[in-house]
Write an enzyme that holds these catalytic residues in place. Structure first.
Site, PDB file in Angstrom:
ATOM      1  N   SER A  66      -6.901  46.792 -44.220  1.00 40.03           N
ATOM      2  CA  SER A  66      -7.137  46.975 -42.873  1.00 40.03           C
ATOM      3  C   SER A  66      -7.330  46.050 -41.960  1.00 40.03           C
ATOM      4  CB  SER A  66      -8.511  48.032 -42.719  1.00 40.03           C
ATOM      5  OG  SER A  66      -9.658  47.542 -43.607  1.00 40.03           O
ATOM      6  N   ASP A 111     -20.130  47.352 -38.357  1.00 42.26           N
ATOM      7  CA  ASP A 111     -18.876  46.779 -38.687  1.00 42.26           C
ATOM      8  C   ASP A 111     -19.061  45.332 -38.602  1.00 42.26           C
ATOM      9  OD1 ASP A 111     -16.497  45.852 -39.677  1.00 42.26           O
ATOM     10  OD2 ASP A 111     -15.271  47.219 -38.395  1.00 42.26           O
ATOM     11  N   HIS A 115     -14.122  43.821 -39.591  1.00 46.76           N
ATOM     12  CA  HIS A 115     -13.021  43.750 -38.579  1.00 46.76           C
ATOM     13  C   HIS A 115     -13.583  42.938 -37.452  1.00 46.76           C
ATOM     14  CE1 HIS A 115     -12.559  47.142 -41.389  1.00 46.76           C
ATOM     15  NE2 HIS A 115     -11.288  46.767 -41.412  1.00 46.76           N
TER      16      HIS A 115
END
Length: 537
Positions: A249, A502, A505
């Site tokens: 990802s 998160d 990312h």
């Protein structure tokens, strides 16, 4: 003599008699006059000729002049009394189409260094260019000052197309990965509103993150300048070619950053399928693609020996066959992996179970391979396989392990990056043991692969070593701003526990855009290297 002959006019005006000797003298004088005029023309070109030299307009002696300035008007003076002075407003913060290349935030260039002009100059013109430009840059930028680009410094569509063969960029041997972060008031090249493809979880501003400063920090290598991403330059360098992001990802994160940067100059056509995301830029026939591959090696879920069905098995010595099937269509590949080795999986080498992550039924039996070792092996496997693929001759870039910044726990045990609004100060970075060992194993796998392939194949493999630099960017993650839900919790609760977030990312726009500045530079270097190699053979 018809049409008002110059000879008759000169003789009549002088009042000389029409004798043969006098006529001969006059003709000789007239010839001398024309020869003198021709020499004067060659020695002192007109202002249009000067423009041709500096702007590369159909002149065999085109010159690229690298400058290092902030937003100033640079006056280029030609050393001649009969030539007009002309000036050019330099408002581009990179080589975004202008033949005069502007690099921000570095010292005025040393024209005696090994940075060469692309086209040979006569000694007279080389001295003329060097002395005039150096004098002006010293006066206008200030010796020893570090300049900061302004918000209005965006690529201008009015500039002529960029010619990579005449571009002075960063030095070929400069280390891009040792440097520091600096604040650029100019901000990013796109916004969350000008890019329709970014994943909502990385749309930090759209999800309500209150601060924006994290968007403005740019990376500055210690020994050179890393130019701002130039979408037109990228499309010209990659004309007719395909760049693929392959991996997890975080690979998707980087691919979307690339699309956002390119989207500002052209809207691509979506040609994707279930197997592969693909975006096509018609003007240059450039394709941006992405293939999902969590571990980059062969995986399956069926039963194997004493490992039951349903648990992911990884054959660490076999590449992901989907990658090997697709790469003949690619010219540049950026690999991203590592984080999935924290997830449950079984490791197989030479048809033997040698270890596992979150799975090892016989605790009395020692594992031969743990998850960090498995990561290193997987890197070596995929790189050797790609470098020796008979139908793939492209450039393979290994982007090193992307650091996360969960403080006080892991992603599922209360780790947090809430409230981080600026990069960590130099000297204040607390090393993350897991990040360091993953980076070490990845670099080892890369080096082993390079050592085991033929000499002519080594140039196809490049390590883009971002791990240490991005260890400082704890401010660049979404944190709790993962969705546009107005009722989401963004503060710690009464018990002090942080909300789900998160910290792996990267926000877009944000630090991740720097990776694509580095990719562009590596592609440029690769093209220049191949060009030099072909010209020497």
């Amino acid at each position: 003599m018809a049409f008002g002959s110059p000879r008759n006019s000169i003789l009549a005006a002088a009042g000389f008699p029409r004798k043969v000797s006098t006529v001969a003298i006059a003709i000789g004088g007239l010839a001398s006059f024309f020869v003198f005029g021709l020499l004067l023309r060659l020695s002192y070109p007109s202002s249009s000729s000067v423009s041709g030299i500096f702007y590369g307009i159909g002149n065999p002696e085109q010159v690229q002049v690298p400058l290092s300035l902030s937003n100033h008007t640079v006056k280029i003076l030609q050393k001649s009394s009969d030539i007009n002075v002309f000036e050019k407003n330099l408002t581009s913060d990179s080589s975004s189409g202008s033949p005069v290349v502007v690099s921000k935030n570095i010292q005025p260039p040393d024209f005696d260094s090994d940075r060469k002009l692309e086209t040979p100059l006569t000694r007279e013109k080389e001295e003329m260019v060097s002395s005039d430009i150096t004098a002006k840059t010293d006066v206008q930028s200030g010796e020893g000052e570090t300049n900061v680009s302004k918000a209005e410094d965006t690529p201008s569509a009015s500039f002529p197309p960029h010619d990579d063969s005449e571009t002075a960029s960063v030095e070929p041997e400069c280390d891009l990965y040792q440097g520091s972060w600096f604040y650029d008031p100019g901000g990013p090249l796109y916004t969350n509103n000008s890019c329709p493809v970014l994943t909502q979880m990385q749309n930090c501003q759209g999800n309500g993150r209150p601060d924006k400063g994290y968007e403005n920090w740019r990376w500055k290598p210690s020994q050179c300048d890393l130019p701002r991403f130039d979408a037109r330059k990228f499309l010209e360098l990659m004309k007719g070619k395909t760049l693929a992001f392959i991996g997890d990802s975080v690979a998707r994160n980087q691919m979307e950053s690339m699309l956002c940067l390119l989207w500002q100059v052209e809207t691509p056509v979506n040609r994707g399928s279930r197997k592969m995301q693909r975006w096509y830029f018609k003007s240059s026939s450039v394709m941006i693609a992405r293939i999902w591959s969590s571990w980059l090696v062969h995986q399956f879920n069926g039963k194997f020996d004493y490992a039951p069905e349903g648990v992911t098995k990884l054959k660490l010595d076999l590449p992901d066959e989907r990658i090997m099937e697709a790469i003949p269509k690619f010219d540049v590949v950026v690999l991203s992996s590592g984080h999935w080795f924290a997830k449950q999986s079984v490791y197989i080498l030479k048809e033997e179970i040698v270890g596992g992550q979150l799975w090892w039924p016989d605790k009395s039996k020692r594992m031969k391979v743990n998850n960090v070792d498995a990561f290193g092996i997987s890197v070596e496997t995929i790189l050797k396989s790609m470098a020796t693929h008979p139908n793939y001759s492209g450039l393979t870039i290994v982007r090193t392990f992307s650091p996360d910044h969960y403080e006080g726990g892991a992603w599922n045990t209360g780790g947090s990056c809430t409230g981080k609004e600026e990069p960590i100060l130099p000297g204040k970075l607390v090393k993350n043991g897991f990040t360091e060992i993953m980076h070490e194993k990845q670099a080892t796998g890369y080096n082993l692969a390079v050592d085991k392939v033929a000499e002519n194949l080594k140039l196809k493999l490049k390590l883009m070593d971002i791990t240490e630099a991005f260890g400082y960017r704890h401010d660049g993650h979404p944190g709790p701003y993962r969705s546009p839900d107005p009722n989401k919790i963004t503060k710690r609760g009464p018990d002090g526990r942080p909300p789900p977030q998160d910290c792996l990312h990267w926000c877009m726009p944000g630090p991740v855009d720097t990776w694509n500045e580095m990719v562009l530079e590596l592609i440029r270097r690769d093209k220049e290297g191949r060009k030099r190699k072909s010209s020497s053979t």
